[in-house]
Each structure stands twice: as C-alpha cells, then as structure tokens.
Design an enzyme around this catalytic site. Structure first.
Site: not given
Ligand code: GLN
Length: 492
Positions: A78, A157, A181
């Site tokens: 990420k 997210s 997330s």
C-alpha cells in the site's frame, strides 16, 4: 506463460524448493499480470525492474539452499508505507513526488525474509475512505463485478491491496487498518485481511493517519498465508515507542490447531437491523460450522458498541488533523507558488489535499479547539474506554468474537461517495476493534445474491492473534470458498 495465480504462498514456496519453476519465472508471471491488470488501477508505481533483479538473487539463494522465510514471493505494498528510494504518495497530490530516504520497519522485515516488492498500491487518500474513491490517482476497480455486470468498489482504504490479491497479481499485499481498511476491502474482494493487535507491528515509516489506531497487516488468499506474512512483519522496534516487546508466536502453527472447547461469543448487537440478509445468514451458518468443529457458542453483549462510529469519527480526524499539519509546503513535496509564507501554506494545503482529507482536517481541528475539546474529544475518549471495557468483559467469558465484517457487500462505484455519513456507516463493525486495539481477521465465506463476496470477522483478545487464526482456519475449511473473479481485465 505458465499461470501461477492459483498458488498460495505456501504452495509456491514448496514448488520453488522443489525447483518446479524459478523465482524469475514466477516474477515474470506476476509482472505481466500487473501490466495486464492496469485497468484495475490497483498499482500507482510498478517496480518490475527491481523485482526482476531481486528474483536473480533469490534464485541464487534457492540454488544454494540458503533461502529465507518468504524468498521470491512477490508482494504489493500500500502506498502508505515508505519504501526507500521508491515513490510513496499516500495517494495524495501532496506527496506526488515524495521519495522517502528510509524504509518502513514492516516492509524491511519482508525484504529481510526474501520477499520481493512488485509495486506500490493505490489507496484512499491518506487512508481516509471506505471505497478507494478518494485517491488522487483515481478509483480502483474491484475484480468482482456484480451480477448485472457493473463495476464495484474494492472497499477502502486498502483498495489496491485487496484488488490486486483478488485478481491474482502478487501473492499477498500489505495494508493499513485504522478503522477497518484491511478487513473491509478483504471482505469486498473475497480475500483474507488481518489487523494485528495495536503494537504487534511497528508503525515506523508508515505515513500516519491516526496514530493511536493505525496498524499494518496482510491481505492474502488464505488464512495460512496471512499467518506467514504476520510472522514476517512483526518485530519489536525501538523506533516505535508503542511497539510491543511480547514474544512473537509461530502464527502458522496456530492455523492447524483444533478449536475444540473454545468459547466463541456472538454479540447480540451484531444481529441488528441494517445488515443484508445474505450476510446475516452467515451468522447462523457460522454458528453451525463452529459447533461442528467442537466450539461452544456464547451469547454476549457489547452495550457501548453503538457509540463506536461517532467516537471513531471524532478521535480519528482529531489525530489526523495533527498528523497532517506537517504537510505545509516546506517539507516533503508539493509547494504552491505564493507571495508570502502564510499564503504559501494556505495554497499548498488547498491544492495538495482532496475533499475528504480536508473534511477530516476541519472536523479534527474543530473537536480539538478550545471550548469544543471537552464536549467532543474528551467525551469520545471516555466512550473509547467504555468500549474497551465491554470487550474486556466479553473476553473474560469467551476466546473470540464472531460476526460480520461489513453491513453490505461491495457497492457500485459512485453509489456512496456523495454522502460521507453513508460511507462512514461501512465501518460500523470494524472500528470498535481499532478503538480497543484488538486483533481481528476477515475471512471470505461465500457470495451474495449479486455474486459478490461476503467476509465474516473474528475478533480476538489483545495479543491473541493465534485464537482468531485457528478459528478463521476452521471457518475457511467449512466455508470452502475458493472462487476467483472472472479475469475481464485481461485484454487478449
Ligand atoms: N474507512 C475508515 C475511514 O475512512 C477507515 C480507514 C482506515 O482504516 N484507514 O476512516
């Protein structure tokens, strides 16, 4: 080219040890999957050249029999994790050209174990969101389309992290979980997402959103792989004062343990309205699976859990407003042209942040300001302790808690991004866990009427990732979810 996308990490390692194929072949396959999958918009930065170079080193280690825990395994990261010398953006214009001179501790741990970076993954800007629609780099598409053929969100997210793993691009990814997330996108994409106990992994080198809630964790295709990645990323880190000294158990071992005699709580608050019928049916099915595996189901109550969402949406923005104060145009990358320094600060922040981030900064600044601090921030902190207390009481009676990961499955792109409150409701089952600092895992159990994956959540007591891994493994075996999305993004 041979298709390696169906192999788990464990299977891949066995094949590499047997010399069925080389790391270079494996990396070539995943690099081409990443390139063929560009329509998903999961990757912001592709690091194919670095991956190919590392593959040669890794192949040499296999030849000499000197391979490490995760040698040769391609992993996406990420874009909230700083990677030394590789652009790290938090999916924000503010950090559009930021190249960190350091590596986050958790990613360094992966590289020390031989894992190979495939690329940096898209996410909601500064990890604020539940659909990956707030990214400066555009939305990520969920590999799972609904039954009408519409594009759906991968959740957020960590949307890029979940979409890539679900699409068979890379064998695992890292996400961050501040309010859900990792678990929510895992549940939207039919993957396994684990948020460790607060303090289990170092936060050093992760771009901060809300420091008392943020934790790194893996997204994988199965529970055993999740345990393996967890073993790699955990370490005590003197650079993070909240990182734990607790011994790190063999998490993979836990996935083979029987759950006979374990007590598993189902909170009555989780059987509430607002959950889709398909998801509630898995509360019942889960009970049956767990009983068949020898566990005992216990009815419990978490009376303050209904206040978790408002409490989170005070505390998280408060911490975010403080953490994001550093992006002022002086340090880091984006800087607006201006006549004087005040104007420069203002313009930089006006240009660099997107709407959701600005909303959080405004809420956060408001709840921390004099006159409102007592009414909002302090009250929220009190509620936070009451929620932790509820969990403490529950864990005096049970070994783990079972329930849904999310109130719905993946929704259509554009369906919820007009109304922030509707978007925030996605986090109703995940945020209590972050407020209490507990570990939790989302496991895929089946599809709903729209052909979209459903994930169920197991919450463990503090530093007891082992119990949830054992139970998740049982659920995985009973649910037998082994479906993968149709690869519509591959242009033949
Ligand atoms: N969806 C939640 C939020 O927007 C959680 C985000 C996260 O866990 N990073 O704050």
């Amino acid at each position: 080219m041979t298709d390696f996308s169906h192999l788990s990490i464990h299977e891949t390692i066995t094949c590499l040890k047997r010399k069925d194929f080389s790391v270079s072949e494996l990396i070539d396959f995943h690099v081409s999957s990443m390139e063929n999958g560009r329509e998903l918009n999961a990757f912001i930065t592709e690091t194919a050249d670095i991956a190919r170079e590392k593959a040669i080193d890794s192949d040499n280690r296999y030849l000499k029999g000197e391979e490490n825990l995760l040698d040769g395994i391609p992993i996406g990261i990420k874009d909230m994790f700083c990677t030394k010398g590789i652009k790290t953006t938090a999916s924000s214009k503010m950090l559009e050209n930021f190249i960190p001179p350091y590596e986050s501790t958790v990613t360094q741990n992966l590289w020390n174990d031989g894992a190979i970076l495939l690329g940096k993954l898209n996410n909601d800007e500064f990890a604020m969101g539940s659909s990956n629609e707030t990214s400066f780099y555009g939305e990520v598409k969920n590999p799972w389309k609904n039954s009408k053929g519409n594009f759906t969100v991968p959740g957020g997210s960590s949307g890029g992290s979940a979409a890539s793993v679900a699409a068979g691009i890379g064998l695992a990814s890292l996400g961050t979980d501040t309010g859900g997330s990792i678990r929510q996108p895992a549940s939207f994409t039919g993957t396994v997402g684990l948020k460790p106990t607060y303090g289990r992994c170092s936060r050093w080198g992760i771009i901060a959103f809300a420091s008392s809630l943020d934790q790194a964790g893996p997204i994988t295709r199965n529970v055993k792989d999740s345990a393996l990645i967890l073993n790699s990323i955990c370490s005590h880190d003197p650079k993070d004062s909240t990182s734990s000294y607790k011994e790190i158990p063999d998490f993979v071992n836990a996935t083979d343990k029987s759950i006979k005699g374990m007590k598993i709580g189902i909170p009555k608050e989780y059987e509430a309205d607002g959950i889709s019928e398909d998801i509630s049916s898995f509360i019942e099915k889960g009970k049956e699976w767990l009983i068949e595996s020898g566990a005992e189901i216990v009815d419990i109550s978490l009376p303050h859990i209904k206040y978790a969402l408002p409490c989170y949406y005070i505390i998280a923005p408060a911490e975010a407003s403080s953490n994001l104060a550093r992006y002022d145009g002086v340090k880091y990358t984006h800087r607006a042209d201006a006549e004087n320094i005040i104007e420069m600060y203002e313009e930089t922040r006006a240009q660099g942040f997107g709407n959701e981030v600005k909303r959080r900064i405004m809420i956060g600044t408001y709840v921390l300001s004099s006159g409102y601090y007592d009414a909002y921030y302090l009250k929220a902190q009190k509620v936070r302790s009451m929620i932790s207390q509820d969990f403490k009481e529950a864990f005096s009676k049970v070994d783990a808690i079972y329930g849904p990961s999310t109130p719905s499955t993946a929704f259509k792109i554009g369906d919820k991004n007009k109304d922030p409150l509707e978007m925030y409701l996605n986090d109703v089952f995940t945020v209590p866990v972050n407020l209490a600092g507990l570990p939790a895992i989302s496991v895929p159990v089946g599809l709903d009427k729209e052909n979209l994956p459903i994930g169920m959540q197991l919450i463990g007591n503090s530093f007891d990732e082992e119990s949830i891994l054992s139970i998740a493994s049982c659920i995985e075996k009973s649910a037998k979810f082994d479906l993968t999305p149709e690869k519509w993004w591959i242009n033949e």
